[in-house]
Design a protein around this motif. Sequence first.
Motif, PDB file in Angstrom:
ATOM      1  N   ASP A 112       0.822  -1.218   0.000  1.00 42.90           N
ATOM      2  CA  ASP A 112       0.000   0.000   0.000  1.00 42.90           C
ATOM      3  C   ASP A 112       0.852   1.263   0.000  1.00 42.90           C
ATOM      4  OD1 ASP A 112      -1.087  -1.670   2.685  1.00 42.90           O
ATOM      5  OD2 ASP A 112      -2.576  -1.472   1.081  1.00 42.90           O
ATOM      6  N   HIS A 163       0.325  -5.422   3.309  1.00 45.29           N
ATOM      7  CA  HIS A 163      -0.297  -6.509   4.065  1.00 45.29           C
ATOM      8  C   HIS A 163      -0.348  -7.774   3.223  1.00 45.29           C
ATOM      9  CE1 HIS A 163      -3.663  -4.806   1.769  1.00 45.29           C
ATOM     10  NE2 HIS A 163      -4.170  -6.024   1.813  1.00 45.29           N
ATOM     11  N   THR A 187      -5.774 -12.255   4.423  1.00 44.48           N
ATOM     12  CA  THR A 187      -5.507 -12.537   5.835  1.00 44.48           C
ATOM     13  C   THR A 187      -6.222 -11.483   6.672  1.00 44.48           C
ATOM     14  OG1 THR A 187      -3.504 -11.171   5.949  1.00 44.48           O
ATOM     15  CG2 THR A 187      -3.215 -13.499   5.349  1.00 44.48           C
ATOM     16  N   THR A 188      -6.383 -11.774   7.951  1.00 44.69           N
ATOM     17  CA  THR A 188      -6.984 -10.816   8.872  1.00 44.69           C
ATOM     18  C   THR A 188      -6.173 -10.811  10.159  1.00 44.69           C
ATOM     19  OG1 THR A 188      -9.180 -11.283   7.976  1.00 44.69           O
ATOM     20  CG2 THR A 188      -9.095 -10.139  10.075  1.00 44.69           C
ATOM     21  N   ASP A 236      -6.546  -6.296  14.201  1.00 40.95           N
ATOM     22  CA  ASP A 236      -7.302  -5.053  14.004  1.00 40.95           C
ATOM     23  C   ASP A 236      -8.386  -5.185  12.934  1.00 40.95           C
ATOM     24  OD1 ASP A 236      -5.759  -5.168  11.706  1.00 40.95           O
ATOM     25  OD2 ASP A 236      -4.785  -3.233  12.015  1.00 40.95           O
ATOM     26  N   GLY A 237      -8.538  -6.389  12.377  1.00 36.58           N
ATOM     27  CA  GLY A 237      -9.550  -6.618  11.354  1.00 36.58           C
ATOM     28  C   GLY A 237      -9.067  -6.377   9.937  1.00 36.58           C
ATOM     29  N   ASP A 238      -7.890  -5.783   9.793  1.00 35.09           N
ATOM     30  CA  ASP A 238      -7.277  -5.564   8.478  1.00 35.09           C
ATOM     31  C   ASP A 238      -6.311  -6.703   8.178  1.00 35.09           C
ATOM     32  OD1 ASP A 238      -8.652  -3.153   8.088  1.00 35.09           O
ATOM     33  OD2 ASP A 238      -7.051  -1.980   9.030  1.00 35.09           O
ATOM     34  N   GLY A 239      -5.729  -6.708   6.972  1.00 31.83           N
ATOM     35  CA  GLY A 239      -4.751  -7.721   6.610  1.00 31.83           C
ATOM     36  C   GLY A 239      -3.537  -7.675   7.525  1.00 31.83           C
ATOM     37  N   ASP A 254      -0.067  -7.003   8.611  1.00 33.21           N
ATOM     38  CA  ASP A 254       0.908  -6.027   8.132  1.00 33.21           C
ATOM     39  C   ASP A 254       2.256  -6.669   7.855  1.00 33.21           C
ATOM     40  OD1 ASP A 254      -0.953  -3.967   8.503  1.00 33.21           O
ATOM     41  OD2 ASP A 254      -0.279  -3.592  10.545  1.00 33.21           O
TER      42      ASP A 254
END
Length: 69
Positions: free
Chosen positions: A20, A41, A45-46, A49-52, A54
């Motif tokens: 990103d 990321h 994947t999760t 924090d609910g995001d991919g 890092d």
Amino acid sequence: MVGFFAGLDELVRTSDVVVDRPRGTAHPRYQDAVYPLDYGHLGDTTGGDGDGIDVFVGAATGAGVTGVR
């Protein structure tokens, strides 16, 4: 601990890395903070924090995962 890092290496090896924020770009909120490595990321994947999950992507061939946060 070796098995843990081997598992992480496998996760990174089998995932798509989505960059990103390329190396040399400024953080979106903190313009004085410049990314020294590609940052992104792992696709599909999760993390907590609910995001991919890092990742920072370096240039050392074969180094594998060297740190986890």
